[in-house]
Every structure is written in structure tokens, then in C-alpha cells.
Design a protein around this motif. Structure first.
Motif, PDB file in Angstrom:
ATOM      1  N   LEU A   1      -5.320  -1.510   6.544  1.00  0.00           N
ATOM      2  CA  LEU A   1      -6.467  -0.472   6.334  1.00  0.00           C
ATOM      3  C   LEU A   1      -7.890  -1.227   6.353  1.00  0.00           C
ATOM      4  O   LEU A   1      -8.983  -0.699   6.778  1.00  0.00           O
ATOM      5  CB  LEU A   1      -6.418   0.048   4.747  1.00  0.00           C
ATOM      6  CG  LEU A   1      -5.180   0.579   4.287  1.00  0.00           C
ATOM      7  CD1 LEU A   1      -5.418   1.509   3.125  1.00  0.00           C
ATOM      8  CD2 LEU A   1      -4.682   1.795   5.479  1.00  0.00           C
ATOM      9  N   LEU A   2      -7.920  -2.446   6.487  1.00  0.00           N
ATOM     10  CA  LEU A   2      -9.091  -3.204   6.589  1.00  0.00           C
ATOM     11  C   LEU A   2      -8.665  -4.313   7.724  1.00  0.00           C
ATOM     12  O   LEU A   2      -7.463  -4.833   7.620  1.00  0.00           O
ATOM     13  CB  LEU A   2      -9.580  -4.240   5.370  1.00  0.00           C
ATOM     14  CG  LEU A   2     -10.200  -3.187   4.301  1.00  0.00           C
ATOM     15  CD1 LEU A   2     -10.439  -4.222   2.995  1.00  0.00           C
ATOM     16  CD2 LEU A   2     -11.365  -2.381   4.818  1.00  0.00           C
TER      17      LEU A   2
ATOM     18  N   MET B   1      -8.619  -6.577  -1.503  1.00  0.00           N
ATOM     19  CA  MET B   1      -8.966  -6.820   0.018  1.00  0.00           C
ATOM     20  C   MET B   1      -7.753  -7.318   0.713  1.00  0.00           C
ATOM     21  O   MET B   1      -7.579  -6.837   2.127  1.00  0.00           O
ATOM     22  CB  MET B   1     -10.269  -7.279   0.045  1.00  0.00           C
ATOM     23  CG  MET B   1     -11.355  -6.590  -0.429  1.00  0.00           C
ATOM     24  SD  MET B   1     -13.019  -7.183  -0.177  1.00  0.00           S
ATOM     25  CE  MET B   1     -13.314  -6.758   1.395  1.00  0.00           C
TER      26      MET B   1
ATOM     27  N   GLY C   1      -7.548   2.843   7.935  1.00  0.00           N
ATOM     28  CA  GLY C   1      -8.311   2.960   6.531  1.00  0.00           C
ATOM     29  C   GLY C   1      -9.185   4.203   6.491  1.00  0.00           C
ATOM     30  O   GLY C   1      -9.186   4.720   5.294  1.00  0.00           O
TER      31      GLY C   1
ATOM     32  N   ARG D   1      -4.666  -7.237   0.102  1.00  0.00           N
ATOM     33  CA  ARG D   1      -3.473  -6.171   0.099  1.00  0.00           C
ATOM     34  C   ARG D   1      -3.973  -4.824   1.179  1.00  0.00           C
ATOM     35  O   ARG D   1      -3.082  -4.749   1.957  1.00  0.00           O
ATOM     36  CB  ARG D   1      -3.535  -5.384  -1.301  1.00  0.00           C
ATOM     37  CG  ARG D   1      -2.379  -5.243  -1.855  1.00  0.00           C
ATOM     38  CD  ARG D   1      -2.491  -5.107  -3.304  1.00  0.00           C
ATOM     39  NE  ARG D   1      -3.222  -4.196  -3.829  1.00  0.00           N
ATOM     40  CZ  ARG D   1      -4.340  -4.548  -5.150  1.00  0.00           C
ATOM     41  NH1 ARG D   1      -3.940  -5.659  -5.432  1.00  0.00           N
ATOM     42  NH2 ARG D   1      -5.051  -3.599  -5.482  1.00  0.00           N
ATOM     43  N   LEU D   2      -5.103  -4.577   1.314  1.00  0.00           N
ATOM     44  CA  LEU D   2      -5.631  -3.449   2.182  1.00  0.00           C
ATOM     45  C   LEU D   2      -5.421  -3.851   3.487  1.00  0.00           C
ATOM     46  O   LEU D   2      -5.312  -3.296   4.390  1.00  0.00           O
ATOM     47  CB  LEU D   2      -7.129  -3.081   1.950  1.00  0.00           C
ATOM     48  CG  LEU D   2      -7.323  -2.423   0.497  1.00  0.00           C
ATOM     49  CD1 LEU D   2      -8.547  -2.409   0.111  1.00  0.00           C
ATOM     50  CD2 LEU D   2      -6.683  -0.935   0.544  1.00  0.00           C
ATOM     51  N   LYS D   3      -5.753  -5.459   3.824  1.00  0.00           N
ATOM     52  CA  LYS D   3      -5.665  -6.019   5.016  1.00  0.00           C
ATOM     53  C   LYS D   3      -4.070  -5.750   5.433  1.00  0.00           C
ATOM     54  O   LYS D   3      -3.872  -5.602   6.694  1.00  0.00           O
ATOM     55  CB  LYS D   3      -6.119  -7.275   5.157  1.00  0.00           C
ATOM     56  CG  LYS D   3      -6.265  -8.039   6.217  1.00  0.00           C
ATOM     57  CD  LYS D   3      -6.918  -9.478   6.077  1.00  0.00           C
ATOM     58  CE  LYS D   3      -6.382 -10.507   6.949  1.00  0.00           C
ATOM     59  NZ  LYS D   3      -6.348 -11.863   6.673  1.00  0.00           N
TER      60      LYS D   3
ATOM     61  N   ILE E   1       0.842  -1.112   0.025  1.00  0.00           N
ATOM     62  CA  ILE E   1      -0.048  -0.022   0.056  1.00  0.00           C
ATOM     63  C   ILE E   1       0.847   1.413   0.030  1.00  0.00           C
ATOM     64  O   ILE E   1       1.434   1.684   1.083  1.00  0.00           O
ATOM     65  CB  ILE E   1      -0.926   0.108   1.094  1.00  0.00           C
ATOM     66  CG1 ILE E   1      -2.006  -1.305   1.158  1.00  0.00           C
ATOM     67  CG2 ILE E   1      -1.818   1.403   1.255  1.00  0.00           C
ATOM     68  CD1 ILE E   1      -2.758  -1.205   0.006  1.00  0.00           C
TER      69      ILE E   1
ATOM     70  N   GLU F   1      -8.980   0.261  -4.875  1.00  0.00           N
ATOM     71  CA  GLU F   1      -9.079   0.249  -3.659  1.00  0.00           C
ATOM     72  C   GLU F   1      -9.852   1.411  -2.847  1.00  0.00           C
ATOM     73  O   GLU F   1     -10.340   0.990  -1.713  1.00  0.00           O
ATOM     74  CB  GLU F   1      -7.593   0.450  -3.226  1.00  0.00           C
ATOM     75  CG  GLU F   1      -6.631  -0.814  -3.430  1.00  0.00           C
ATOM     76  CD  GLU F   1      -5.102  -0.566  -3.474  1.00  0.00           C
ATOM     77  OE1 GLU F   1      -4.252  -1.404  -3.615  1.00  0.00           O
ATOM     78  OE2 GLU F   1      -4.757   0.569  -3.310  1.00  0.00           O
TER      79      GLU F   1
ATOM     80  N   LEU G   1      -4.212   5.614  -2.764  1.00  0.00           N
ATOM     81  CA  LEU G   1      -4.912   4.289  -3.006  1.00  0.00           C
ATOM     82  C   LEU G   1      -5.152   4.307  -4.538  1.00  0.00           C
ATOM     83  O   LEU G   1      -5.345   5.446  -5.228  1.00  0.00           O
ATOM     84  CB  LEU G   1      -6.236   4.317  -2.250  1.00  0.00           C
ATOM     85  CG  LEU G   1      -5.929   4.151  -0.928  1.00  0.00           C
ATOM     86  CD1 LEU G   1      -7.502   4.727  -0.189  1.00  0.00           C
ATOM     87  CD2 LEU G   1      -5.641   2.999  -0.063  1.00  0.00           C
TER      88      LEU G   1
ATOM     89  N   LEU H   1     -12.742   0.520   0.081  1.00  0.00           N
ATOM     90  CA  LEU H   1     -12.635   0.688   1.187  1.00  0.00           C
ATOM     91  C   LEU H   1     -14.046   1.611   1.534  1.00  0.00           C
ATOM     92  O   LEU H   1     -14.626   1.508   2.625  1.00  0.00           O
ATOM     93  CB  LEU H   1     -11.562   1.795   1.315  1.00  0.00           C
ATOM     94  CG  LEU H   1     -10.337   1.631   2.452  1.00  0.00           C
ATOM     95  CD1 LEU H   1     -10.049   0.354   2.290  1.00  0.00           C
ATOM     96  CD2 LEU H   1      -9.135   2.302   2.020  1.00  0.00           C
TER      97      LEU H   1
END
Lengths: 175, 175
Positions: free
Chosen positions: B64-65, B56, B85, B58-60, B6, B15, B11, B19
Motif C-alpha cells: 500500500l506504500l 508503515m 494503497g 506493514r503497509l509497505k 494487511i 493505518e 485498515l 495512508l
DNA sequence: TTACTCATGTAACAAGTTACATGATTTA
DNA sequence: TAAATCATGTAACTTGTTACATGAGTAA
């Protein structure tokens, strides 16, 4: 499994745009085309070398473009459209499922997030966006004067999009 | 060279949209989110598994998640937004250079090619496009009724875009 | 039990991005 | 001759797509 090369499935957006630009120019070098993309505010691509050169080579490989190398020591290549390229352009230009699509709009994508914001914060952000959109409209109008009929037709479309955004902002800033 | 993971750079569009959607839902599974994208005509992504699941994850990975795995035997994962996030969402939502951009519009991209066509052929094609755009408007209006306030605000933007296209067609079909 | 939907995921691929490399030619 | 511009190109990377695999739960 999807076939590779210049697929039967049709041209990508960039390939179609390149083919159309080559036809308009009659004969053009990748370098010049690249810079036309680079400069044009109505073009959505960065005009990166890593996109344009491979795409044109691909189109040449598929027989949609021909290239003639000049002997100026730089090896400048002049591309032009073949008959096959002309034929390939038609279904691309008339692809209704794409034509009618909304494309990707970063403004529209953000709408849900903007509407989540509480009153004050939202009003501030929308005001900021409104200023940015107005500035963009001014820039667009200034740029428009420098271009020919065809580019102006593209600018006109974007201007109308930006006006629609302004109307949207007006409708949502106090709510 | 651009950093991976990230990035600081911010983003991607997908992404950000993910989010924002997770925040709106409070808690949601990738499967459900994917289908929301799949169904929504205002979403520009296919909602392909190969995009949503990795994004998702990746965001985790970037914090961010967060995900909670339920013990229903299917291993259903419920994602929700972290504070980080929420903070990351702000600059994405307020990124003026993106917000003000026209995005990629397959209609606009094809304009130069349409204007190259000779009178009769052009008139026929523009008439066909006009019918397709009108059909799209009708579909949009019908779909709009089925959705909530936020989605309707997105639909409204697209409707206005399509109307701008109709105006453009009217201005260029006889010329 | 058969079929459908829920749910997660991977593999192969396509096509763009940035950043760099290389060299010729023109201009200050 | 130094710097800018013309011109072509590649390498590494990112992120999306399609198509497939796998398995659990549910309804006919």
C-alpha cells in the motif's frame, strides 16, 4: 520502565468504567457487567470476556474490588467495590488531562481524506454519511427511552456529538 | 481466527490515518509524519516511534506504500502511496459502521461516576471540568489559526464537541 | 567539541480482540 | 432430552505504549 499491576499511574479507561459500574450496581457479576457493556450503545468496548474477566481479576488483585463466590454450582462471582476502590475512582473521575481530551473519533480521523475527494464523489459520500448519522440519531433516541437517568445523560452527549457532525456535513458538502 | 498482515478486514484507524496523510503529503518520511502526529492536538495517537515505524513497514509489506531510501547517510526513507494503497483507502474512508460510531470519549465514560456524586462535590467537580474545557477551547482556537484548511475542519469538529460538553455541564451542574 | 536535532529502529510490556472451551441450569 | 442461556475462563494474536539504542548532520 513502567510498573505493572494496578499502577500508581492510575486506572485505565476500562478499569475506571468497570469500577464505576460496580459501584452503581452495588454488587454485580462479571457476566452481567459484560452484557451491560455488550448491549449499551454508549459503551465503547466490546465487552469481550477476554477484557472484562482479566480486568476484574486485576482490580481484585489490587484490592479495589472484592469478590464473593456463590455456591450455586456455577461458581458465580459477585463483585463489589472496596474502600480502596472508591478512593481510586476519584482521581480517575477528576483526571482533567483525560476528561478534556477529544478521545478517538473515527469521524474526525477521516475528515482529511473526505476533503481530498473531488466535488461529485465527496458530495455523494457526505450524503451517504449524513443518512447514516441520521439513522444513528433515530436509533439513539429510540434506545434512550428504554434507559434510566444516568444512561440518558450519556446518550444525550452522543446525540449532541452526532448533531455536531450533521452541522459539519452541512457546512462541507458544497465547497 | 483473524488473518494477520494487511488483513482483508481492512485498515486500522492508525493505518488509515497514515495512508491518508501520506497521500496528502505526496511523499513523506516516517519521522516527519510521526512529528505531525506528535504536534497535532487533533490526532489521537501519541505518534510513538514504536507504532508509526512498524505500521508503515506493514503497509509497505502489503504493497500500500512504497519507500525510497535516500543516500544522505542517514538512510532517510521517503514513503508514498501506491495505487493499491489508494484503493485500500476508499473502503476505510467510507466504512459507515466506524464513521457513525461515537469513538471513545473519556468525558462520556465518566458521566455515570460524576452523576453519582452528592450535590456539593458534584458542583465543585463540574465547575473544575468546565474551566478545563474552556481552557481547551481557547487553546484550540489559538492553535487553529496556525493551520491549513483541512486541519481547521478537524479543529472545528472538536470545538463543537467541547461546546456540546459545556452545554451538558450547564444542564447538569445544578440538579 | 559539545549539544541539539534529524532519523530509524528495537525490546519489553500493556491491554484489548476474536474465538474457543467448559460446564451448570433453565426452558421448550 | 435437546437447545438455549448463564457463567467463567483461556489462548493466540494485534497493535499500541514507553523507554532506550544508535548514528549522522548541524549550529554554538
Amino acid at each position: 520502565m513502567r510498573p505493572s499491576r494496578i499502577r500508581k499511574a492510575g486506572l485505565t479507561e476500562l478499569e475506571g468504567a468497570i469500577l464505576a459500574a460496580v459501584r452503581r450496581a452495588g454488587s454485580i457479576t462479571p457476566y452481567k457487567l459484560r452484557h451491560a457493556f455488550l448491549v449499551s450503545p454508549s459503551m465503547e468496548w466490546s465487552g469481550s470476556a477476554g477484557a472484562v474477566y482479566p480486568a476484574m481479576r486485576r482490580l481484585k488483585g489490587g484490592g479495589l474490588l472484592t469478590a464473593k463466590r456463590s455456591d450455586d454450582g456455577r461458581g458465580t462471582e459477585h463483585y463489589s467495590l472496596t474502600k480502596k476502590g472508591g478512593r481510586a475512582l476519584k482521581p480517575w473521575a477528576a483526571d482533567m488531562s483525560r476528561v478534556v481530551g477529544a478521545g478517538s473519533d473515527p469521524f474526525r480521523t477521516r475528515v482529511p481524506e473526505w476533503l481530498m475527494l473531488a466535488g461529485g464523489e465527496r458530495a455523494r459520500l457526505l450524503a451517504k454519511i449524513e443518512r447514516a448519522v441520521r439513522a444513528r440519531c433515530r436509533a439513539l433516541k429510540a434506545e434512550m427511552a428504554k434507559h434510566g437517568r444516568v444512561e440518558r445523560a450519556q446518550f444525550a452527549l452522543e446525540l449532541d456529538l452526532q448533531r455536531a457532525r450533521l452541522r459539519w456535513i452541512a457546512a462541507h458538502k458544497r465547497a
